[in-house]
Write an enzyme that holds these catalytic residues in place. Structure first.
Site, mmCIF file in Angstrom:
data_model
loop_
_atom_site.group_PDB
_atom_site.id
_atom_site.type_symbol
_atom_site.label_atom_id
_atom_site.label_comp_id
_atom_site.label_asym_id
_atom_site.label_seq_id
_atom_site.Cartn_x
_atom_site.Cartn_y
_atom_site.Cartn_z
ATOM 1 C CD GLU A 163 -2.971 -1.077 2.270
ATOM 2 O OE1 GLU A 163 -2.613 -0.527 3.345
ATOM 3 O OE2 GLU A 163 -4.089 -1.602 2.121
ATOM 4 C CB SER A 199 -4.829 2.472 3.583
ATOM 5 O OG SER A 199 -5.851 2.401 4.561
#
Length: 393
Positions: free
Chosen positions: A268, A295
């Site tokens: 991420e 995220s």
């Protein structure tokens, strides 16, 4: 408890949860028919969650005795329901990767273009951060998935089977009547007029890319700018906060080699920080592009999951600082403004060798992991038989 919160410099809302990836997948699992009705939203420390846990154990035994297997539940129509919910909740971009992997294991290809068509007719209805203002606890108090599914009912495949042995429509009928609340909006008054996620294509992402349009800056969604390129996360970490970084608020940050094979593992890291010199000047958002993820709680004008990834020779690998890039969410386009001939010349002069390993799990991973549009799953875990696409609309 309040004294501890003050001492730790935490606020009560820090214990509340937005529509992050875990919350998104809980909602999707219920839409798929793979959890007990009402199981998506109860907070962890409530009696509702304990009740759902006990019901789940009981139903698992019942399913085993009855021979109710997941292939009877995870149909193309069930995935359509899940996609519809994903779009309506302003859910995490990560959910697309998870849905693609699940569909692949059932023998279906996730059709991103069909998903995008659904997105044009499915507005964001759930008023949760990062697209709205509320949290999952508020969604639960508003009736949870039953309230949302009731609003989406005209768009759903109600005859899809669920783990209870009853259809989604039957479970929705049994959920009880609606009541006044302000978390799930009616179709006539959405949070955002289209689905939370949009699929982009162009010469920079021939296999597709994703943007969470409901959490993006409207002023940047139609934008052309100069590329500021980072070759990998180490390069970004070394230069992003440098006063010498040649960057303006109109530029577009590009981060390579954070895809499935490039990182490896597609971390991420797509939520690139605002360069320090711009942050000091008050810049809150800038267009960012990568072959990685972010995220579910992140927000901003961020293009993710660029496919094919740079590590396997996708066009992203050949973007240079100074190239002009065009983002048009309205036209579903992400393109670098150079000719096909120039891209081909760069690829020929700087051929990309996909990463490899000599042994062990890393070798297995690099040899068999697939791209983002196929769920970043191992190819040997997909059903050998291709059973078509989902959505089918």
């Amino acid at each position: 408890m309040q004294a501890w919160i003050k001492q730790a410099w935490l606020k009560p809302e820090d214990f509340l949860f937005p529509m992050r990836t875990a919350s998104t997948m809980a909602c999707i699992a219920e839409a798929l028919g793979m959890t007990m009705p009402g199981g998506a939203s109860p907070p962890a420390v409530t009696a509702d969650r304990m009740r759902i846990a006990e019901q789940t154990g009981t139903q698992a035994v019942t399913m085993a005795k009855a021979g109710l297997t997941i292939d009877k539940i995870l149909t193309p129509q069930a995935f359509e329901n899940a996609i519809r919910v994903l779009l309506a909740i302003g859910g995490s971009t990560n959910a697309i990767v998870h849905l693609a992997a699940m569909a692949g294991r059932m023998g279906f290809d996730l059709d991103l273009e069909a998903m995008d068509r659904m997105g044009r007719e499915t507005p964001v209805l759930v008023d949760l951060k990062p697209s709205g203002k509320h949290y999952m606890e508020h969604f639960h108090a508003a009736g949870g998935m039953a309230t949302l599914l009731r609003e989406l009912r005209p768009f759903l495949n109600l005859d899809c089977l669920t783990v209870t042995g009853r259809t989604l429509g039957e479970e929705l009928d049994a959920a009880g009547p609606a009541f006044a609340q302000d978390v799930v909006r009616p179709m006539s008054n959405p949070i955002y007029p289209q689905g939370g996620l949009a699929v982009l294509k162009g010469n920079l992402a021939p296999g597709g890319a994703i943007i969470k349009q409901s959490a993006a800056n409207a002023k940047l969604m139609e934008h052309e700018g100069r590329a500021v390129v980072f070759e990998n996360t180490a390069d970004m970490a070394a230069r992003i906060d440098s006063d010498d970084l040649d960057v303006t608020a109109d530029d577009i940050l590009v981060l390579k080699n954070i895809g499935p094979k490039g990182a490896p593992g597609m971390p991420e890291a797509g939520y690139m920080p605002i360069p320090l010199k711009l942050a000091k000047a008050g810049v809150k958002d800038i267009v960012r592009i990568s072959d990685g993820r972010m995220s579910g709680t992140a927000f901003g004008t961020i293009v993710l999951h660029v496919t094919p990834e740079s590590a396997v020779g996708g066009p992203l690998a050949h973007i240079c600082s100074g190239d002009r890039i065009r983002l048009s969410v309205k036209n579903r386009e992400i393109s670098v403004l150079i000719s096909d001939e120039e891209l081909a010349r760069r690829a020929k002069e700087n051929p990309i060798t996909p990463p490899t390993a000599d042994r062990g799990y890393r070798k297995l991973f690099l040899q068999t992991v697939m791209q983002a549009d196929q769920g970043v799953d191992f190819d040997f875990l997909r059903l050998p038989e291709n059973r078509g696409k989902t959505p089918t609309r």
